[in-house]
Design an enzyme around this catalytic site. Structure first.
Site, mmCIF file in Angstrom:
data_model
loop_
_atom_site.group_PDB
_atom_site.id
_atom_site.type_symbol
_atom_site.label_atom_id
_atom_site.label_comp_id
_atom_site.label_asym_id
_atom_site.label_seq_id
_atom_site.Cartn_x
_atom_site.Cartn_y
_atom_site.Cartn_z
ATOM 1 N N HIS A 8 0.832 -1.200 0.000
ATOM 2 C CA HIS A 8 0.000 0.000 0.000
ATOM 3 C C HIS A 8 0.871 1.256 0.000
ATOM 4 O O HIS A 8 1.580 1.519 0.969
ATOM 5 C CB HIS A 8 -0.884 -0.056 1.258
ATOM 6 C CG HIS A 8 -1.793 1.113 1.432
ATOM 7 N ND1 HIS A 8 -1.711 1.958 2.512
ATOM 8 C CD2 HIS A 8 -2.812 1.567 0.665
ATOM 9 C CE1 HIS A 8 -2.644 2.877 2.422
ATOM 10 N NE2 HIS A 8 -3.334 2.672 1.307
ATOM 11 N N ARG A 9 0.860 1.991 -1.108
ATOM 12 C CA ARG A 9 1.757 3.147 -1.322
ATOM 13 C C ARG A 9 3.228 2.684 -1.257
ATOM 14 O O ARG A 9 4.103 3.415 -0.795
ATOM 15 C CB ARG A 9 1.510 4.260 -0.301
ATOM 16 C CG ARG A 9 0.037 4.590 -0.077
ATOM 17 C CD ARG A 9 -0.189 5.695 0.941
ATOM 18 N NE ARG A 9 -1.573 5.746 1.383
ATOM 19 C CZ ARG A 9 -2.052 6.484 2.362
ATOM 20 N NH1 ARG A 9 -1.241 7.291 3.014
ATOM 21 N NH2 ARG A 9 -3.329 6.456 2.701
ATOM 22 N N GLU A 35 0.308 -0.872 -4.819
ATOM 23 C CA GLU A 35 -0.786 0.110 -4.939
ATOM 24 C C GLU A 35 -0.178 1.498 -4.837
ATOM 25 O O GLU A 35 0.704 1.734 -3.986
ATOM 26 C CB GLU A 35 -1.793 -0.084 -3.792
ATOM 27 C CG GLU A 35 -3.045 0.782 -3.890
ATOM 28 C CD GLU A 35 -3.009 2.088 -3.124
ATOM 29 O OE1 GLU A 35 -3.983 2.838 -3.179
ATOM 30 O OE2 GLU A 35 -1.976 2.389 -2.458
ATOM 31 N N ASP A 37 -1.061 5.992 -5.655
ATOM 32 C CA ASP A 37 -2.097 7.014 -5.869
ATOM 33 C C ASP A 37 -1.603 8.026 -6.887
ATOM 34 O O ASP A 37 -0.461 8.464 -6.819
ATOM 35 C CB ASP A 37 -2.365 7.748 -4.555
ATOM 36 C CG ASP A 37 -2.629 6.793 -3.409
ATOM 37 O OD1 ASP A 37 -3.657 6.110 -3.424
ATOM 38 O OD2 ASP A 37 -1.780 6.718 -2.488
ATOM 39 N N HIS A 50 -0.492 10.813 -2.464
ATOM 40 C CA HIS A 50 -1.818 10.472 -1.932
ATOM 41 C C HIS A 50 -2.730 11.682 -1.759
ATOM 42 O O HIS A 50 -3.897 11.662 -2.130
ATOM 43 C CB HIS A 50 -1.662 9.750 -0.590
ATOM 44 C CG HIS A 50 -2.965 9.391 0.050
ATOM 45 N ND1 HIS A 50 -3.665 10.251 0.871
ATOM 46 C CD2 HIS A 50 -3.715 8.275 -0.041
ATOM 47 C CE1 HIS A 50 -4.784 9.661 1.265
ATOM 48 N NE2 HIS A 50 -4.838 8.458 0.739
ATOM 49 N N GLU A 110 -4.461 3.958 -8.238
ATOM 50 C CA GLU A 110 -5.674 4.596 -7.708
ATOM 51 C C GLU A 110 -5.733 6.044 -8.164
ATOM 52 O O GLU A 110 -4.854 6.842 -7.837
ATOM 53 C CB GLU A 110 -5.688 4.520 -6.174
ATOM 54 C CG GLU A 110 -6.955 5.124 -5.620
ATOM 55 C CD GLU A 110 -6.955 5.340 -4.115
ATOM 56 O OE1 GLU A 110 -6.102 4.799 -3.401
ATOM 57 O OE2 GLU A 110 -7.836 6.094 -3.663
ATOM 58 N N LYS A 112 -6.735 9.581 -7.722
ATOM 59 C CA LYS A 112 -7.159 10.409 -6.588
ATOM 60 C C LYS A 112 -7.992 11.566 -7.143
ATOM 61 O O LYS A 112 -7.558 12.714 -7.184
ATOM 62 C CB LYS A 112 -5.920 10.919 -5.834
ATOM 63 C CG LYS A 112 -5.393 9.916 -4.837
ATOM 64 C CD LYS A 112 -6.406 9.646 -3.735
ATOM 65 C CE LYS A 112 -5.934 8.590 -2.753
ATOM 66 N NZ LYS A 112 -7.048 7.914 -2.072
ATOM 67 N N ASP A 230 0.632 -1.986 4.472
ATOM 68 C CA ASP A 230 1.860 -1.188 4.601
ATOM 69 C C ASP A 230 3.038 -2.092 4.962
ATOM 70 O O ASP A 230 4.185 -1.662 4.939
ATOM 71 C CB ASP A 230 1.698 -0.135 5.715
ATOM 72 C CG ASP A 230 0.522 0.804 5.476
ATOM 73 O OD1 ASP A 230 0.132 0.984 4.312
ATOM 74 O OD2 ASP A 230 -0.004 1.361 6.472
#
Ligand code: G3P
Ligand code: MG
Length: 257
Positions: A8-9, A35, A37, A50, A110, A112, A230
């Site tokens: 995640h990120r 993943e 953003d 993000h 993703e 944003k 994470d």
């Protein structure tokens, strides 16, 4: 296929989120995917960050959309996290795609665009991902259902997922109605019924943000399609304890419209 583990990120517990060090660590930890953003600069360059505002994760202030790429590159996106990451810069989507295209990692990009609905975001990102040859291992997602509709119109074969933090009725029907084949939910939205329904309708159910072992176990037991974490190293070791964990491969992808 096992429940896919997405960093995640990037491996954002260990390095500043959405930066190359966080992505590199995720790769070294053997995560299945990453993943990230995406937002647009003033000169319409997709960058990985993000928040709409640079304040939290850089030494600057103001909105991403008010910076040109050159201006944005001057910011330090690492020292807020730790002094050992001083002068780490914001990454462009293009640089990330260059790096990932030689690897086998899956991608979740993703958009944003639920606060600022950037004009052209879908178009610009879609063509860049396609040009780097990684479209078939990419899922595009957004909290903005109109954005997912636009993506599905642009290319009806693209993988798209609707993101939500809310427990609402008839969620799988809604996902189908906007032409998505994925549903990404906050952990508290997850239920056995939602997992079963998603499976029944051929929707890939992925869950965020899963950092605790008990949450990981539940997602593995429910055979979710993926989790966002994470701490991908922890998730990888935890998943090894679930030999029966299995998510059906979608041989016949969900037919849109
Ligand atoms: O894409 C899953 C997750 O990242 C969605 O929420 O706020 O962490 O981007 P957020
Ligand atoms: Mg995200």
């Amino acid at each position: 296929m096992r429940t896919r583990i997405f960093a995640h990120r990037g491996a954002s517990q260990y390095a500043p989120e959405n930066t190359m060090p966080a992505f590199q660590l995720a790769y070294e930890m053997n995560a299945d995917g990453i993943e990230t953003d995406v937002q647009l600069t003033k000169d319409e360059i997709p960058v990985l960050i993000h928040d709409e505002n640079v304040r939290r994760t850089t030494n600057g202030t103001g909105f991403v959309q008010d910076y040109t790429l050159n201006e944005l590159k001057q910011l330090d996106a690492g020292s807020w996290f730790s002094s050992s990451y001083t002068n780490t810069s914001i990454v462009t989507l293009e640089k990330f795609l260059q790096w990932i295209s030689s690897k086998t990692l899956e991608l979740n990009i993703e958009f944003k665009n639920n606060v600022i609905d950037y004009k052209n975001l879908e178009n610009i990102v879609y063509h860049m991902v396609r040009d780097y040859g990684v479209l078939d291992r990419t899922t595009f997602s957004s909290f903005n259902p109109r954005s997912m509709e636009r993506m599905n119109k642009l290319d009806p074969n693209v993988n798209t997922a609707f993101l939500t933090t809310s427990k609402v009725r008839r969620l799988t029907q809604f996902v189908q109605s906007i032409g998505c084949n994925g549903l990404h939910v906050k952990y508290r939205v997850l239920s056995t019924q939602l997992a079963e329904e998603s499976d029944k309708y051929g929707i890939d159910l992925r869950v965020f943000t899963i950092n605790r072992p008990a949450q990981m176990s539940r997602c593995f037991k429910l055979n979710c399609a993926g989790i966002f974490t994470d701490v991908p190293d922890l998730a990888m070791s935890k998943r090894a304890n679930y030999p029966n964990n299995h998510n059906p491969i979608r041989i016949h992808p969900f037919q849109r419209r």
